[in-house]
Design an enzyme around this catalytic site. Structure first.
Site, PDB file in Angstrom:
ATOM      1  N   HIS A   6       0.826  -1.208   0.000  1.00  0.00           N
ATOM      2  CA  HIS A   6       0.000   0.000   0.000  1.00  0.00           C
ATOM      3  C   HIS A   6       0.858   1.255   0.000  1.00  0.00           C
ATOM      4  O   HIS A   6       0.540   2.245  -0.667  1.00  0.00           O
ATOM      5  CB  HIS A   6      -0.920   0.018   1.233  1.00  0.00           C
ATOM      6  CG  HIS A   6      -2.173  -0.773   1.037  1.00  0.00           C
ATOM      7  ND1 HIS A   6      -2.832  -0.831  -0.170  1.00  0.00           N
ATOM      8  CD2 HIS A   6      -2.903  -1.520   1.901  1.00  0.00           C
ATOM      9  CE1 HIS A   6      -3.913  -1.584  -0.036  1.00  0.00           C
ATOM     10  NE2 HIS A   6      -3.967  -2.008   1.198  1.00  0.00           N
ATOM     11  N   ARG A  22     -10.768  -7.210 -12.451  1.00  0.00           N
ATOM     12  CA  ARG A  22     -10.522  -8.413 -11.645  1.00  0.00           C
ATOM     13  C   ARG A  22     -11.658  -8.567 -10.629  1.00  0.00           C
ATOM     14  O   ARG A  22     -11.567  -8.082  -9.508  1.00  0.00           O
ATOM     15  CB  ARG A  22      -9.179  -8.287 -10.934  1.00  0.00           C
ATOM     16  CG  ARG A  22      -7.983  -8.151 -11.865  1.00  0.00           C
ATOM     17  CD  ARG A  22      -6.697  -8.048 -11.067  1.00  0.00           C
ATOM     18  NE  ARG A  22      -5.505  -8.006 -11.887  1.00  0.00           N
ATOM     19  CZ  ARG A  22      -4.895  -6.891 -12.291  1.00  0.00           C
ATOM     20  NH1 ARG A  22      -5.394  -5.700 -11.920  1.00  0.00           N
ATOM     21  NH2 ARG A  22      -3.814  -6.940 -13.047  1.00  0.00           N
ATOM     22  N   ARG A  31     -13.553 -10.043 -15.929  1.00  0.00           N
ATOM     23  CA  ARG A  31     -13.122 -11.436 -15.789  1.00  0.00           C
ATOM     24  C   ARG A  31     -13.951 -12.113 -14.707  1.00  0.00           C
ATOM     25  O   ARG A  31     -14.104 -11.570 -13.608  1.00  0.00           O
ATOM     26  CB  ARG A  31     -11.634 -11.482 -15.416  1.00  0.00           C
ATOM     27  CG  ARG A  31     -11.093 -12.908 -15.280  1.00  0.00           C
ATOM     28  CD  ARG A  31      -9.603 -12.909 -15.065  1.00  0.00           C
ATOM     29  NE  ARG A  31      -9.207 -12.363 -13.779  1.00  0.00           N
ATOM     30  CZ  ARG A  31      -7.953 -12.121 -13.423  1.00  0.00           C
ATOM     31  NH1 ARG A  31      -6.977 -12.341 -14.282  1.00  0.00           N
ATOM     32  NH2 ARG A  31      -7.659 -11.632 -12.233  1.00  0.00           N
ATOM     33  N   GLU A  59      -3.572 -18.127 -20.621  1.00  0.00           N
ATOM     34  CA  GLU A  59      -2.625 -18.090 -19.503  1.00  0.00           C
ATOM     35  C   GLU A  59      -1.808 -19.363 -19.384  1.00  0.00           C
ATOM     36  O   GLU A  59      -0.823 -19.401 -18.655  1.00  0.00           O
ATOM     37  CB  GLU A  59      -3.374 -17.888 -18.179  1.00  0.00           C
ATOM     38  CG  GLU A  59      -4.221 -16.645 -18.107  1.00  0.00           C
ATOM     39  CD  GLU A  59      -5.072 -16.618 -16.852  1.00  0.00           C
ATOM     40  OE1 GLU A  59      -4.598 -16.108 -15.836  1.00  0.00           O
ATOM     41  OE2 GLU A  59      -6.218 -17.107 -16.915  1.00  0.00           O
ATOM     42  N   ASN A  72       1.545 -12.809 -17.075  1.00  0.00           N
ATOM     43  CA  ASN A  72       2.118 -13.172 -15.770  1.00  0.00           C
ATOM     44  C   ASN A  72       2.115 -14.693 -15.601  1.00  0.00           C
ATOM     45  O   ASN A  72       3.161 -15.315 -15.363  1.00  0.00           O
ATOM     46  CB  ASN A  72       1.326 -12.535 -14.630  1.00  0.00           C
ATOM     47  CG  ASN A  72       1.315 -11.026 -14.696  1.00  0.00           C
ATOM     48  OD1 ASN A  72       1.952 -10.422 -15.540  1.00  0.00           O
ATOM     49  ND2 ASN A  72       0.565 -10.404 -13.804  1.00  0.00           N
ATOM     50  N   ASP A  73       0.941 -15.310 -15.733  1.00  0.00           N
ATOM     51  CA  ASP A  73       0.852 -16.763 -15.568  1.00  0.00           C
ATOM     52  C   ASP A  73       1.416 -17.500 -16.776  1.00  0.00           C
ATOM     53  O   ASP A  73       2.015 -18.569 -16.630  1.00  0.00           O
ATOM     54  CB  ASP A  73      -0.596 -17.186 -15.322  1.00  0.00           C
ATOM     55  CG  ASP A  73      -0.960 -17.177 -13.841  1.00  0.00           C
ATOM     56  OD1 ASP A  73      -0.046 -17.284 -12.998  1.00  0.00           O
ATOM     57  OD2 ASP A  73      -2.149 -17.057 -13.511  1.00  0.00           O
ATOM     58  N   CYS A  98      -3.175  -8.364 -21.158  1.00  0.00           N
ATOM     59  CA  CYS A  98      -3.546  -7.674 -19.914  1.00  0.00           C
ATOM     60  C   CYS A  98      -2.577  -7.964 -18.779  1.00  0.00           C
ATOM     61  O   CYS A  98      -2.785  -7.503 -17.660  1.00  0.00           O
ATOM     62  CB  CYS A  98      -4.976  -8.044 -19.491  1.00  0.00           C
ATOM     63  SG  CYS A  98      -5.193  -9.796 -19.078  1.00  0.00           S
TER      64      CYS A  98
END
Length: 549
Positions: free
Chosen positions: A188, A295, A330, A429, A452-453, A500
């Site tokens: 954060h 998301r 998604r 993915e 990413n995946d 994305c």
């Protein structure tokens, strides 16, 4: 000397060090006699903490906007978190711990739980637990730390960690930048630093031992480097870099209202990734017209029970009404590193290869249909795209579409309106999906590549494992060839393809992606203008001619 950390917020800071001392006094473990009285003290401390957090929320709204002020909503929820509270009360009741020590011990347990998760966003929630425990202990013991709002001169802060409440209380006028030993890009405080445009380096090992108060240092927030004992020539050189960066940010603002069009006239969609309707303000401020990835799992992770159909409908409606262009939502991507305790998903040996995402939804059709009903109802309020995650086989996408069609027919039978202009797509993915993308393309309206995946699975690399981090590389030829194969198969089938994942914002790859024919890039809101700038510098015909994969 050059010290290396993690670049968390771009920019250059030059100035003297101010070390924020880490509290070293351990909370005393004094036994108590009156359990009820101690529990009452704990409850009163919680009430006081909630009041303080509300004050911080109000200040945060003024400083960084409502979206990021939501951090203190999260902190208020954590103060009232059942797991934390049950743990504290149990320590007081069973072990006769005083309230402050009970809070301290409970926080260690809950923070460790978050740190054991694989998702970097969830790992960073451990810092939130420590932050609220620090606040509660300060109230209970009467020993609160001095606020960073009391700084009286410009400094570069150095700390073990900076909690969100520390960051928001900073007098921005006097904080040139900050360095922490702990934390990551998803913390954060790092997010707030980027929002407040304060240069920051995090994860600098043993930072507190590297500096003394009043040392003059140079902080490079983009590359995660800190220069100690700089010469006059270095200071002059980095002062010029500061000016260049300020000019660069000002130039980016001039791109607001300009198109995402290449030199040779090719239009590329640049949309934003979001986690909740609260992110829309930042999306619009950065001139994105659509959402390439909503998301939706964050709607599920923000509460103690499944969000109702009505709650989801209102969230989706709000985003669809706010955006001029398409909003891709998604469906629930839970499991793996994203735990929902109330779903009681069993622990697995390897959750990333287990019961997650579309596998959970197809296995629990009522859970799935509740979300699909909300999505379909909201579709009349804008241009909706529904995207299914973690598809690995043609049978999975067919099964997902079947449930979607069943849900649509049920709504129509109830007299509820549903848009006839909904795009249905899927994420690429897994290597399996990439390899059969020619077959999958016949079943959907679009692909969105989650790099990413896809990188993690293709390279067999745990992206959280520092020992093999060098192998997690979205520039790797295997990844780029997979992306090109997916793009080619999509276009042969007459559907569009986007990216994305995090690499969508990597401007060193933008030209390559455009040469492959990628139609859309979806990035975090602050990256929209930077990606637009790069697109406007690309000649796609030349890029295609030089593409060598």
């Amino acid at each position: 000397m050059i010290l290396d950390g993690i670049g968390a917020s771009s920019g250059v800071a030059i100035g003297k060090v101010f070390i924020k001392k880490q509290g070293t006094s351990k909370v005393p473990n004094t036994k108590i006699e009156n359990v009820e009285a101690e529990i009452k003290r704990f409850e009163e401390a919680k009430e006081e903490a909630l009041k303080e957090l509300q004050v911080l929320y109000t200040k945060a709204v003024e400083e960084v906007g409502e979206e990021h002020a939501g951090i203190f909503d999260v902190h208020q929820m954590l103060v009232q978190d059942l797991d934390l509270n049950d743990q504290v009360v149990n320590f007081i009741t069973e072990d006769k711990y005083n309230a402050a020590y009970a809070v301290s011990e409970a926080a260690v347990i809950i923070a460790a739980m978050f740190e054991s998760m694989d998702d970097p966003y969830l790992q960073e929630r451990a810092a939130d637990i420590r932050d609220i425990s620090k606040r509660l202990i300060g109230i209970l013991t009467g020993e609160k730390e001095v606020s960073l709002a009391d700084l009286q001169e410009p400094v570069i802060l150095v700390a073990k960690d900076l909690f969100p409440s520390d960051t928001i209380q900073m007098n921005k006028k006097f904080v040139l930048g900050f360095i922490t030993e702990d934390g990551g890009k998803m913390s954060h405080s790092a997010i707030l630093a980027r929002t407040m445009q304060i240069p920051a380096v995090v994860g600098l090992e043993n930072a507190l031992t590297k500096f003394n108060n009043d040392d003059i240092i140079i902080l490079d927030g983009k590359n995660g480097k800190v220069y100690t004992e700089p010469t006059e020539e270095m200071v002059a050189e980095w002062t010029l870099e500061q000016e260049k960066y300020r000019n660069y940010k000002e130039e980016l603002q001039k791109l607001i209202g300009t198109p995402n069009v290449t030199i040779d006239g090719v239009h590329i969609e640049v949309n934003a990734n979001i986690g909740s309707p609260d992110d829309i303000e930042n999306v619009l401020a950065n001139d994105a017209k659509g959402v390439g990835l909503f998301r939706s799992e964050f709607l599920y992770m923000d509460g103690k029970a499944l969000p109702t159909e009505e709650m989801q409908y209102e969230a989706y409606k709000k985003v669809l009404e706010a955006m001029e262009d398409r909003v891709i939502i998604r469906t629930l991507d839970v499991g793996g590193d994203k735990e929902l305790p109330y779903l009681n998903i069993p622990k697995e040996e390897n959750p990333f290869l287990g019961y997650r995402a579309i596998r959970v939804c197809l296995d629990q059709p009522e859970l799935f249909k509740t979300q699909l009903r909300a999505l379909l109802r909201a579709s009349v309020h804008g241009k909706l795209g529904i995207m299914f995650p973690m598809i690995a086989t043609v049978n999975e996408i067919k099964a997902a579409r079947k449930v979607l069609e069943e849900t649509k027919q049920e709504l129509l039978a109830e007299g509820i309106a549903v848009s006839e202009d909904i795009e249905v797509g899927m994420m690429i993915e897994t290597p399996a999906a990439a390899l059969v993308s020619d077959l999958l393309a016949k079943e959907v309206d679009f692909f969105s590549i989650g790099t990413n995946d896809l990188t993690q699975y293709t390279m067999a690399v745990d992206r959280m494992n520092a020992k093999i981090a060098h192998l997690y590389d979205t520039h790797n030829l295997a990844i780029l060839r997979s992306i090109k194969m997916v793009a080619d198969n999509a276009h042969k089938a007459g559907i569009w393809v986007g990216i994305c994942g995090e690499s969508a914002a990597d401007t060193t790859l933008t030209e390559t992606y455009l040469a492959m024919g990628i139609d859309e890039l979806s990035v975090s809101a602050p990256s929209v203008l930077e990606v637009r700038k790069k697109i406007q510098q690309v000649d796609t015909q030349k890029a295609k001619a030089s593409l060598n994969l």
